[in-house]
Design a protein around this motif. Structure first.
Motif, PDB file in Angstrom:
ATOM      1  N   PRO A 103       0.831  -1.217   0.000  1.00 10.97           N
ATOM      2  CA  PRO A 103       0.000   0.000   0.000  1.00 10.97           C
ATOM      3  C   PRO A 103       0.862   1.262   0.000  1.00 10.97           C
ATOM      4  CG  PRO A 103      -0.780  -1.550   1.646  1.00 10.97           C
ATOM      5  CD  PRO A 103       0.521  -2.082   1.141  1.00 10.97           C
ATOM      6  N   PRO A 104       0.751   2.096  -1.023  1.00  6.85           N
ATOM      7  CA  PRO A 104       1.629   3.270  -1.126  1.00  6.85           C
ATOM      8  C   PRO A 104       1.366   4.321  -0.053  1.00  6.85           C
ATOM      9  CG  PRO A 104      -0.035   3.298  -2.857  1.00  6.85           C
ATOM     10  CD  PRO A 104      -0.174   1.994  -2.157  1.00  6.85           C
ATOM     11  N   TYR A 105       0.181   4.223   0.602  1.00  5.07           N
ATOM     12  CA  TYR A 105      -0.160   5.230   1.611  1.00  5.07           C
ATOM     13  C   TYR A 105       0.432   4.918   2.981  1.00  5.07           C
ATOM     14  CZ  TYR A 105      -3.796   1.670   2.089  1.00  5.07           C
ATOM     15  OH  TYR A 105      -4.466   0.477   2.202  1.00  5.07           O
ATOM     16  N   LEU A 106       1.108   3.769   3.094  1.00  3.98           N
ATOM     17  CA  LEU A 106       1.696   3.406   4.391  1.00  3.98           C
ATOM     18  C   LEU A 106       3.208   3.609   4.357  1.00  3.98           C
ATOM     19  CD1 LEU A 106      -0.167   0.037   5.113  1.00  3.98           C
ATOM     20  CD2 LEU A 106      -0.705   2.291   6.045  1.00  3.98           C
ATOM     21  N   THR A 107       3.792   3.783   5.536  1.00 10.17           N
ATOM     22  CA  THR A 107       5.257   3.802   5.622  1.00 10.17           C
ATOM     23  C   THR A 107       5.735   2.352   5.739  1.00 10.17           C
ATOM     24  OG1 THR A 107       5.241   3.877   8.021  1.00 10.17           O
ATOM     25  CG2 THR A 107       5.183   5.997   6.867  1.00 10.17           C
ATOM     26  N   GLY A 108       7.045   2.167   5.588  1.00  9.13           N
ATOM     27  CA  GLY A 108       7.593   0.818   5.724  1.00  9.13           C
ATOM     28  C   GLY A 108       7.270   0.218   7.076  1.00  9.13           C
ATOM     29  N   GLN A 109       7.419   1.028   8.103  1.00 13.02           N
ATOM     30  CA  GLN A 109       7.129   0.589   9.476  1.00 13.02           C
ATOM     31  C   GLN A 109       5.656   0.173   9.596  1.00 13.02           C
ATOM     32  OE1 GLN A 109       9.347   0.946  12.212  1.00 13.02           O
ATOM     33  NE2 GLN A 109       7.910   0.463  13.853  1.00 13.02           N
ATOM     34  N   GLN A 110       4.776   0.995   9.033  1.00  9.77           N
ATOM     35  CA  GLN A 110       3.332   0.691   9.129  1.00  9.77           C
ATOM     36  C   GLN A 110       2.989  -0.587   8.376  1.00  9.77           C
ATOM     37  OE1 GLN A 110       1.913   4.442   7.606  1.00  9.77           O
ATOM     38  NE2 GLN A 110       1.331   5.192   9.634  1.00  9.77           N
ATOM     39  N   VAL A 111       3.615  -0.794   7.216  1.00  8.43           N
ATOM     40  CA  VAL A 111       3.352  -2.025   6.460  1.00  8.43           C
ATOM     41  C   VAL A 111       3.705  -3.239   7.309  1.00  8.43           C
ATOM     42  CG1 VAL A 111       4.216  -3.437   4.553  1.00  8.43           C
ATOM     43  CG2 VAL A 111       3.559  -1.080   4.137  1.00  8.43           C
ATOM     44  N   MET A 112       4.882  -3.169   7.914  1.00 10.64           N
ATOM     45  CA  MET A 112       5.323  -4.297   8.740  1.00 10.64           C
ATOM     46  C   MET A 112       4.347  -4.533   9.895  1.00 10.64           C
ATOM     47  SD  MET A 112       8.384  -5.365   7.649  1.00 10.64           S
ATOM     48  CE  MET A 112       9.381  -5.918   8.994  1.00 10.64           C
ATOM     49  N   HIS A 113       3.950  -3.448  10.536  1.00 10.29           N
ATOM     50  CA  HIS A 113       3.086  -3.554  11.711  1.00 10.29           C
ATOM     51  C   HIS A 113       1.701  -4.084  11.338  1.00 10.29           C
ATOM     52  CE1 HIS A 113       1.202  -1.425  15.440  1.00 10.29           C
ATOM     53  NE2 HIS A 113       1.420  -2.701  15.659  1.00 10.29           N
ATOM     54  N   LEU A 114       1.087  -3.434  10.338  1.00  8.71           N
ATOM     55  CA  LEU A 114      -0.292  -3.800   9.989  1.00  8.71           C
ATOM     56  C   LEU A 114      -0.364  -5.182   9.340  1.00  8.71           C
ATOM     57  CD1 LEU A 114      -1.804  -0.414   8.722  1.00  8.71           C
ATOM     58  CD2 LEU A 114      -1.722  -1.368  11.002  1.00  8.71           C
ATOM     59  N   PHE A 115       0.570  -5.482   8.460  1.00  5.80           N
ATOM     60  CA  PHE A 115       0.535  -6.790   7.804  1.00  5.80           C
ATOM     61  C   PHE A 115       0.815  -7.913   8.794  1.00  5.80           C
ATOM     62  CE2 PHE A 115       0.700  -6.199   2.964  1.00  5.80           C
ATOM     63  CZ  PHE A 115      -0.097  -5.065   3.040  1.00  5.80           C
ATOM     64  N   GLY A 116       1.684  -7.626   9.754  1.00  7.97           N
ATOM     65  CA  GLY A 116       1.940  -8.629  10.788  1.00  7.97           C
ATOM     66  C   GLY A 116       0.695  -8.883  11.613  1.00  7.97           C
ATOM     67  N   MET A 117      -0.011  -7.801  11.957  1.00  9.58           N
ATOM     68  CA  MET A 117      -1.254  -7.958  12.730  1.00  9.58           C
ATOM     69  C   MET A 117      -2.337  -8.628  11.895  1.00  9.58           C
ATOM     70  SD  MET A 117      -1.183  -4.308  14.691  1.00  9.58           S
ATOM     71  CE  MET A 117      -2.828  -4.327  15.384  1.00  9.58           C
ATOM     72  N   MET A 118      -2.377  -8.293  10.609  1.00 11.67           N
ATOM     73  CA  MET A 118      -3.381  -8.937   9.739  1.00 11.67           C
ATOM     74  C   MET A 118      -3.143 -10.442   9.638  1.00 11.67           C
ATOM     75  SD  MET A 118      -4.152  -6.644   6.415  1.00 11.67           S
ATOM     76  CE  MET A 118      -4.156  -4.880   6.551  1.00 11.67           C
ATOM     77  N   ALA A 119      -1.892 -10.840   9.854  1.00  9.28           N
ATOM     78  CA  ALA A 119      -1.588 -12.279   9.815  1.00  9.28           C
ATOM     79  C   ALA A 119      -1.971 -12.947  11.131  1.00  9.28           C
ATOM     80  CB  ALA A 119      -0.112 -12.480   9.531  1.00  9.28           C
ATOM     81  N   GLY A 120      -2.496 -12.172  12.061  1.00  2.00           N
ATOM     82  CA  GLY A 120      -3.022 -12.761  13.288  1.00  2.00           C
ATOM     83  C   GLY A 120      -2.107 -12.634  14.482  1.00  2.00           C
ATOM     84  N   SER A 121      -0.922 -12.017  14.321  1.00  3.59           N
ATOM     85  CA  SER A 121      -0.010 -11.868  15.460  1.00  3.59           C
ATOM     86  C   SER A 121      -0.390 -10.656  16.296  1.00  3.59           C
ATOM     87  CB  SER A 121       1.423 -11.671  14.959  1.00  3.59           C
ATOM     88  OG  SER A 121       1.914 -12.879  14.456  1.00  3.59           O
ATOM     89  N   SER A 122       0.008 -10.683  17.549  1.00  6.82           N
ATOM     90  CA  SER A 122      -0.306  -9.543  18.415  1.00  6.82           C
ATOM     91  C   SER A 122       0.584  -8.361  18.035  1.00  6.82           C
ATOM     92  CB  SER A 122      -0.070  -9.913  19.870  1.00  6.82           C
ATOM     93  OG  SER A 122       1.310 -10.073  20.087  1.00  6.82           O
ATOM     94  N   SER A 123       0.095  -7.179  18.357  1.00  2.00           N
ATOM     95  CA  SER A 123       0.829  -5.959  18.024  1.00  2.00           C
ATOM     96  C   SER A 123       2.221  -5.977  18.679  1.00  2.00           C
ATOM     97  CB  SER A 123       0.019  -4.762  18.503  1.00  2.00           C
ATOM     98  OG  SER A 123       0.702  -3.582  18.256  1.00  2.00           O
ATOM     99  N   GLU A 124       2.282  -6.420  19.931  1.00  2.00           N
ATOM    100  CA  GLU A 124       3.554  -6.401  20.662  1.00  2.00           C
ATOM    101  C   GLU A 124       4.581  -7.323  19.998  1.00  2.00           C
ATOM    102  OE1 GLU A 124       0.535  -7.051  22.067  1.00  2.00           O
ATOM    103  OE2 GLU A 124       0.260  -5.002  22.815  1.00  2.00           O
ATOM    104  N   ARG A 125       4.102  -8.488  19.629  1.00  2.00           N
ATOM    105  CA  ARG A 125       5.012  -9.458  19.016  1.00  2.00           C
ATOM    106  C   ARG A 125       5.537  -8.924  17.682  1.00  2.00           C
ATOM    107  NH1 ARG A 125       3.108 -15.504  17.231  1.00  2.00           N
ATOM    108  NH2 ARG A 125       5.003 -16.121  16.141  1.00  2.00           N
ATOM    109  N   VAL A 126       4.635  -8.341  16.923  1.00  2.00           N
ATOM    110  CA  VAL A 126       5.029  -7.803  15.622  1.00  2.00           C
ATOM    111  C   VAL A 126       6.030  -6.660  15.809  1.00  2.00           C
ATOM    112  CG1 VAL A 126       4.187  -6.570  13.595  1.00  2.00           C
ATOM    113  CG2 VAL A 126       2.880  -8.487  14.489  1.00  2.00           C
ATOM    114  N   LEU A 127       5.722  -5.772  16.753  1.00  2.00           N
ATOM    115  CA  LEU A 127       6.619  -4.620  16.970  1.00  2.00           C
ATOM    116  C   LEU A 127       8.018  -5.079  17.369  1.00  2.00           C
ATOM    117  CD1 LEU A 127       4.210  -2.132  18.786  1.00  2.00           C
ATOM    118  CD2 LEU A 127       5.293  -1.820  16.561  1.00  2.00           C
ATOM    119  N   SER A 128       8.099  -6.144  18.161  1.00  2.00           N
ATOM    120  CA  SER A 128       9.423  -6.617  18.572  1.00  2.00           C
ATOM    121  C   SER A 128      10.195  -7.227  17.400  1.00  2.00           C
ATOM    122  CB  SER A 128       9.295  -7.633  19.711  1.00  2.00           C
ATOM    123  OG  SER A 128       8.686  -8.813  19.229  1.00  2.00           O
TER     124      SER A 128
END
Lengths: 322, 512
Positions: A103-128
């Motif tokens: 998604p061009p409207y997201l930053t690299g960090q946001q892509v990692m965070h949101l896509f990780g959460m969309m895959a079902g992982s918790s926000s904390e785990r993804v952020l780490s």
């Protein structure tokens, strides 16, 4: 029909049996283009599995069927023992599609965070996981920039990182090094090998045979919707009979020295290459040692994966490729 | 699907909206529309600019050459006009079109090769992904509507002291209107994967449904008028002319096909044109600005109670024949005030049915008879023809004649103002009795009291008047289903649901 089975420890991560897929020409025509014709495949846990084939071989279709992106196939396909339509099995998969678009409207960090959460992982785990992964793909400095500002190579590296951010058990990479510079390719190779060490199964679909040769321990070569050959890298790259010998110093009369032994002598600086039979290798060594030459290395020559691949494809498509 | 996935999807929607350049532009435009409500204060007697400069309305209106009637509050009139212009015109038409264009690519972008592959392999169903894209559009318009409506409301409340809670409904109806069109946009985008096609087809639908709705209203209006003409012919000229009238109507049978087509299209398509009417109805419901009393037979409405009085014996705002108001205060001289409203059929005598028009009594006739009656009782009754300005739809004011009979009763020590005001409408003559002790109200005060009450008299629209007003009068929460607001909303939501379900059906069959 060749069956590709590579399940090492008995646990099959990916299993495909007699898989057929036909792309119909139109809604009302039953006939069409057969993309897959009875494919059988097994991928075991912890393997780095390479899927090779020319354009239109059916590689991407096979991957899309496994991920539930394509319908209308027949046969059997399972991911972690569940059908491709099962969403729970997709939680355990990281996927980097060919020519992906983030998604061009997201930053690299946001892509990692949101896509990780969309895959079902918790926000904390993804952020780490985000920081170390961005480091590995050399994207830490660009993590806060929008995707639309990224080059193709940067998007590719970030795509790989997002496929790994939720700690998947199976990673499917479709042309992972496409558009990436040599340094980036090296880091991607390192990451794949690291995944292998951690026991993650990696399924690579690529045209870049050298890379597949370097990182895969099991390879399948497909063409026209069927598997032509499968096996380990050693099995697919047989010895040619030629030997590469490195010398400390190459004498000028090397031709005379080796006359009557071997064939197709090719002299180069610091050594030579020669095709040998049976005990001819001992004779060559004896003659070199009798002259007092210092032998640095003796390496039997193998076919490259590329040579094997081209040979197989030519066999499968006589007259179609020169 | 766990909470983590939902949070990610919501954040994705929000980022998609906030990053949109058209959205940012629209936010700036919206703020520009809101700023004047903070910068200009509209007060009953003056206009203030930036809390520093002050002007009289008369100064402004003389400059513009537009007189302001002394009967209206200029601040309310200006604020309501501004609300109407910004919400119904700028936001309700241009704003919605901009928003449709700006959000039309949400779904096609999701379905692009490479993007869809990444998203559809996540453990999220395609249904949820599509609905979240639909939601992104609603969020887009919801934020803008909230900023516009909330901002204007706050500005008018803080600077002009004008609070109008029902105005907030405008934000909801803007989202409702957009939601109907966006559902169709999502369907087209899912089928064609093209944002341009989606925008074009939505514009066509928006225009076409507006035309269908207008055509349908015209058809219903015409049918209503024809029925009225038939009835009138039957009454005035007997059966033979009625039959002739019906024969004339037979010639119009060829229009039946068009009528049925209009019916079908009207019922199937989203009723986007009703959004404004629904908003004003919702505003009325919130503000309690609906009529205080309504005669369901004639359609006449009284918007307010007489000052200081309370309506008695009527739990519903409708009456049959007679209504009483009693004083809000139950002690002192004020407790002796009273107001009474009555209605009489204009054709009470059915002895000669062949000459109905000749016998229909008017307000003037009824007033004359009443004056004679009072004089015979020894009261010095005065009869005046008074032109009261009465509200018709509270947007347009019109003249209407009332015949007032006034006299005084009681003792010299305790005289009492009495008056009876007559007016007629359709088949009925109405009269209103006012009574108040002179000790609490001088002559002028008594006139003002009556005047205040009649300002709230709203006449139904004329038979051959404006179609939109005719429609607005029929449209309501309790109207027959053709004109029913609930039917309008639910049938439009039905259209929305069909669009979204069709889009989901198509999306689930995508081979990537």
């Amino acid at each position: 029909m060749v069956e590709a089975s590579s399940s090492q420890n008995g646990e099959s991560i990916v299993s495909v049996k007699d898989l057929h897929k036909v792309f119909r020409k139109s809604l009302f025509k039953r006939s069409g283009f057969p993309a897959l014709r009875g494919v059988n495949l097994e991928v075991g846990r912890g393997q780095v599995f390479g899927l090779l084939g020319p354009n239109g071989a059916g590689k991407t279709t096979l991957v899309k069927i496994l991920l539930g992106l394509t319908r209308g196939w027949t046969g059997e396909a399972t991911l972690f023992g569940k059908p491709p339509s099962d969403a729970t099995s997709r939680k355990r998969v990281g996927y980097l599609p060919e020519a992906h678009r983030l998604p061009p409207y997201l930053t690299g960090q946001q892509v990692m965070h949101l896509f990780g959460m969309m895959a079902g992982s918790s926000s904390e785990r993804v952020l780490s996981n985000i920081g170390p992964l961005l480091d590995k793909v050399n994207m830490t400095g660009s993590a806060d920039r929008k995707i639309r500002e990224y080059s193709k190579g940067m998007q590719q590296r970030l795509g790989l990182a997002q496929a790994l951010v939720h700690d998947p058990e199976l990673v499917i990479l479709d042309e992972p090094t496409d558009g990436v510079d040599p340094v980036g390719r090296a880091s991607i190779r390192e990451m794949v090998l690291e995944l292998k060490e951690r026991g993650v199964t990696v399924f690579i679909n690529s045209h870049l045979l050298m890379e597949v040769e370097m990182i895969c321990d099991h390879v399948v070569i497909m063409d026209k919707g069927k598997i032509l050959v499968q096996g380990s890298i050693e099995e697919l790259t047989p010895k040619t009979g030629a030997v590469e010998i490195d010398l400390k110093e190459t004498p000028e009369d090397i031709d005379e020295l080796l006359s009557g032994v071997g064939r197709n002598l090719q002299v180069r600086e610091g050594g030579f290459q020669l095709e040998l039979n049976g005990n001819e290798q001992d004779q060559v060594i004896d003659r070199l040692r009798d002259r007092g030459l210092s032998i640095l290395a003796i390496t039997p020559r193998r076919l490259t994966l590329e040579q094997s691949f081209i040979g197989l494809i030519k066999e499968d498509q006589p007259g179609e490729r020169s | 699907m766990n909470g983590s996935i939902l949070r990610a999807l919501f954040q994705d929607s929000l980022q998609q909206v906030l990053d949109n350049r058209v959205f940012r532009l629209l936010v700036i435009l919206t703020i520009m529309m809101v700023v004047p409500s903070f910068a200009i204060g509209w007060h009953p007697d003056r206009v203030s600019l930036l809390w520093i400069w002050e002007y009289n309305y008369s100064d402004l209106t003389s400059t513009l050459g537009v007189p302001i009637s002394p009967d209206v509050r200029p601040d309310e009139m200006v604020i309501q006009s501004l609300q109407g212009v910004f919400i119904e015109f700028f936001a309700g038409v241009f704003g919605i079109i901009f928003c449709i264009a700006a959000t039309a690519f949400f779904v096609p972008r999701m379905l692009e090769k490479g993007a869809a592959d990444t998203l559809f392999t996540k453990p999220v169903s395609r249904t949820v992904l599509l609905l979240m894209r639909y939601f992104s559009g609603l969020l887009f318009v919801g934020i803008l509507s909230t900023v516009l409506v909330g901002g204007m409301w706050a500005g008018f409340a803080l600077v002009s002291g004008y609070t109008d809670t029902g105005f907030m409904w405008s934000a909801v109806t803007l989202v409702y209107l957009y939601a109907l069109l966006h559902a169709f946009s999502v369907l087209v985008a899912t089928v064609t994967r093209s944002s341009i096609t989606s925008i074009l087809l939505v514009m066509i639908l928006f225009t076409f449904s507006g035309c269908v709705h207008t055509g349908w209203k015209f058809k219903e209006f015409a049918n209503d008028q024809m029925a009225f003409v038939d009835l009138r012919n039957d009454m005035l000229q007997g059966e033979s002319s009625g039959r002739r009238g019906r024969r004339d109507r037979d010639r119009l049978d060829f229009l039946d096909g068009i009528g049925v087509t209009l019916d079908v299209l009207h019922y199937v398509l989203p009723k986007t044109s009703d959004a404004t009417t629904i908003t004003s109805m919702l505003r009325q419901a919130v503000e309690g600005t609906g009529p205080r009393l309504r005669d369901k037979d004639s359609g006449i409405e009284f918007l307010y109670d007489p000052e200081g009085m309370e309506l008695q014996g009527s739990s519903t705002p409708e009456f049959d024949t007679i209504v009483f108001w009693t004083p809000a205060e139950s002690s002192g001289a004020a407790s002796r005030q009273s107001v009474k409203l009555m209605r009489q059929d204009r054709e009470p005598d059915a002895e000669d049915p062949g000459d109905k028009r000749a016998r229909r009594i008017s307000a003037a006739q009824a007033a004359r008879e009443f004056r004679d009656q009072q004089e015979s009782l020894g009261h010095d009754a005065e009869m005046d023809r008074v032109s009261f300005r009465v509200d018709r739809t509270r947007r347009r004011r019109d003249e209407n004649n009332l015949i007032a009979i006034t006299w005084t009763e009681g003792t010299e020590l305790d005289p009492i103002h009495r008056s009876r005001l007559f007016f007629h409408w359709a088949e009925w003559v109405y009269w209103v009795d006012f009574s108040a002790p002179k000790s609490i109200m001088d002559d002028e005060g008594f006139e003002d009291w009556q005047d205040g009450f009649f300002r709230g008299l709203a006449m139904p629209d004329q038979r051959f008047g404006d179609i939109d007003e005719w429609y607005e009068e029929r449209f309501g929460w309790h109207s027959p289903w053709r004109f029913n607001a609930f039917f309008s909303i639910f049938s439009s939501l039905g259209f929305l649901s069909v669009c979204l379900l069709s889009a989901l059906f198509r999306l689930k069959r995508y081979d990537l």
